[in-house]
Design a protein around this motif. Sequence first.
Motif, mmCIF file in Angstrom:
data_model
loop_
_atom_site.group_PDB
_atom_site.id
_atom_site.type_symbol
_atom_site.label_atom_id
_atom_site.label_comp_id
_atom_site.label_asym_id
_atom_site.label_seq_id
_atom_site.Cartn_x
_atom_site.Cartn_y
_atom_site.Cartn_z
ATOM 1 N N MET A 53 37.966 37.770 56.996
ATOM 2 C CA MET A 53 36.558 38.016 57.276
ATOM 3 C C MET A 53 35.794 37.956 55.957
ATOM 4 O O MET A 53 36.239 38.492 54.947
ATOM 5 N N GLU A 54 34.642 37.320 55.961
ATOM 6 C CA GLU A 54 33.737 37.313 54.806
ATOM 7 C C GLU A 54 32.381 37.804 55.276
ATOM 8 O O GLU A 54 31.910 37.398 56.336
ATOM 9 N N ASP A 55 31.769 38.684 54.499
ATOM 10 C CA ASP A 55 30.492 39.263 54.894
ATOM 11 C C ASP A 55 29.714 39.659 53.653
ATOM 12 O O ASP A 55 30.244 39.641 52.545
ATOM 13 N N THR A 56 28.457 40.016 53.828
ATOM 14 C CA THR A 56 27.609 40.531 52.749
ATOM 15 C C THR A 56 27.280 41.975 53.066
ATOM 16 O O THR A 56 26.890 42.288 54.190
ATOM 17 N N ILE A 57 27.454 42.849 52.066
ATOM 18 C CA ILE A 57 27.094 44.258 52.239
ATOM 19 C C ILE A 57 26.114 44.643 51.133
ATOM 20 O O ILE A 57 26.059 43.993 50.091
ATOM 21 N N PHE A 58 25.343 45.658 51.380
ATOM 22 C CA PHE A 58 24.382 46.158 50.404
ATOM 23 C C PHE A 58 24.765 47.594 50.062
ATOM 24 O O PHE A 58 24.894 48.433 50.944
ATOM 25 N N LEU A 59 24.956 47.861 48.780
ATOM 26 C CA LEU A 59 25.266 49.203 48.313
ATOM 27 C C LEU A 59 24.058 49.721 47.549
ATOM 28 O O LEU A 59 23.538 49.035 46.669
ATOM 29 N N LEU A 60 23.608 50.907 47.881
ATOM 30 C CA LEU A 60 22.460 51.501 47.205
ATOM 31 C C LEU A 60 22.937 52.416 46.096
ATOM 32 O O LEU A 60 23.968 53.068 46.206
ATOM 33 N N VAL A 61 22.165 52.483 45.030
ATOM 34 C CA VAL A 61 22.497 53.331 43.896
ATOM 35 C C VAL A 61 21.308 54.246 43.618
ATOM 36 O O VAL A 61 20.165 53.787 43.557
ATOM 37 N N ARG A 62 21.582 55.528 43.456
ATOM 38 C CA ARG A 62 20.521 56.468 43.091
ATOM 39 C C ARG A 62 20.620 56.698 41.589
ATOM 40 O O ARG A 62 21.684 57.019 41.069
ATOM 41 N N VAL A 63 19.509 56.542 40.898
ATOM 42 C CA VAL A 63 19.474 56.719 39.448
ATOM 43 C C VAL A 63 18.363 57.698 39.109
ATOM 44 O O VAL A 63 17.213 57.497 39.498
ATOM 45 N N THR A 64 18.685 58.755 38.402
ATOM 46 C CA THR A 64 17.696 59.705 37.901
ATOM 47 C C THR A 64 17.471 59.378 36.434
ATOM 48 O O THR A 64 18.430 59.251 35.675
ATOM 49 N N ILE A 65 16.216 59.213 36.043
ATOM 50 C CA ILE A 65 15.922 58.787 34.676
ATOM 51 C C ILE A 65 14.953 59.736 33.989
ATOM 52 O O ILE A 65 14.223 60.486 34.651
ATOM 53 N N GLN A 66 14.959 59.686 32.696
ATOM 54 C CA GLN A 66 13.924 60.283 31.862
ATOM 55 C C GLN A 66 13.528 59.176 30.901
ATOM 56 O O GLN A 66 14.384 58.524 30.310
ATOM 57 N N SER A 67 12.240 58.933 30.752
ATOM 58 C CA SER A 67 11.803 57.770 29.990
ATOM 59 C C SER A 67 10.547 58.070 29.186
ATOM 60 O O SER A 67 9.732 58.905 29.574
ATOM 61 N N SER A 68 10.410 57.364 28.077
ATOM 62 C CA SER A 68 9.181 57.463 27.293
ATOM 63 C C SER A 68 8.155 56.409 27.720
ATOM 64 O O SER A 68 7.059 56.354 27.173
ATOM 65 N N HIS A 69 8.515 55.587 28.709
ATOM 66 C CA HIS A 69 7.559 54.607 29.228
ATOM 67 C C HIS A 69 6.385 55.334 29.880
ATOM 68 O O HIS A 69 6.541 56.420 30.435
ATOM 69 N N LYS A 70 5.228 54.705 29.846
ATOM 70 C CA LYS A 70 4.035 55.320 30.445
ATOM 71 C C LYS A 70 4.044 55.226 31.971
ATOM 72 O O LYS A 70 3.444 56.049 32.642
ATOM 73 N N THR A 71 4.707 54.197 32.516
ATOM 74 C CA THR A 71 4.779 54.069 33.975
ATOM 75 C C THR A 71 6.229 53.889 34.403
ATOM 76 O O THR A 71 7.056 53.353 33.663
ATOM 77 N N VAL A 72 6.537 54.338 35.604
ATOM 78 C CA VAL A 72 7.877 54.172 36.140
ATOM 79 C C VAL A 72 8.194 52.697 36.331
ATOM 80 O O VAL A 72 9.341 52.277 36.236
ATOM 81 N N HIS A 73 7.156 51.882 36.574
ATOM 82 C CA HIS A 73 7.370 50.443 36.750
ATOM 83 C C HIS A 73 7.987 49.823 35.495
ATOM 84 O O HIS A 73 8.885 48.982 35.590
#
Length: 55
Positions: free
Chosen positions: A1-21
């Motif tokens: 069997m061959e298939d595509t799956i999507f795994l989600l990752v949760r990441v908590t960050i601290q940043s000096s950037h002005k925007t999360v983008h």
Amino acid sequence: MEDTIFLLVRVTIQSSHKTVHDAITEIQQKATCTISDTKKVKVKKLEFMDYKLKS
């Protein structure tokens, strides 16, 4: 069997950037990930999907 799956990752960050983008963009450009084969599963392809940000 061959298939595509999507795994989600949760990441908590601290940043000096002005925007999360800006932080998300940097993470998308620099991130690495390892997902290994198992006894019954062979990983054929791994790719990061870009998170599309609204301006």
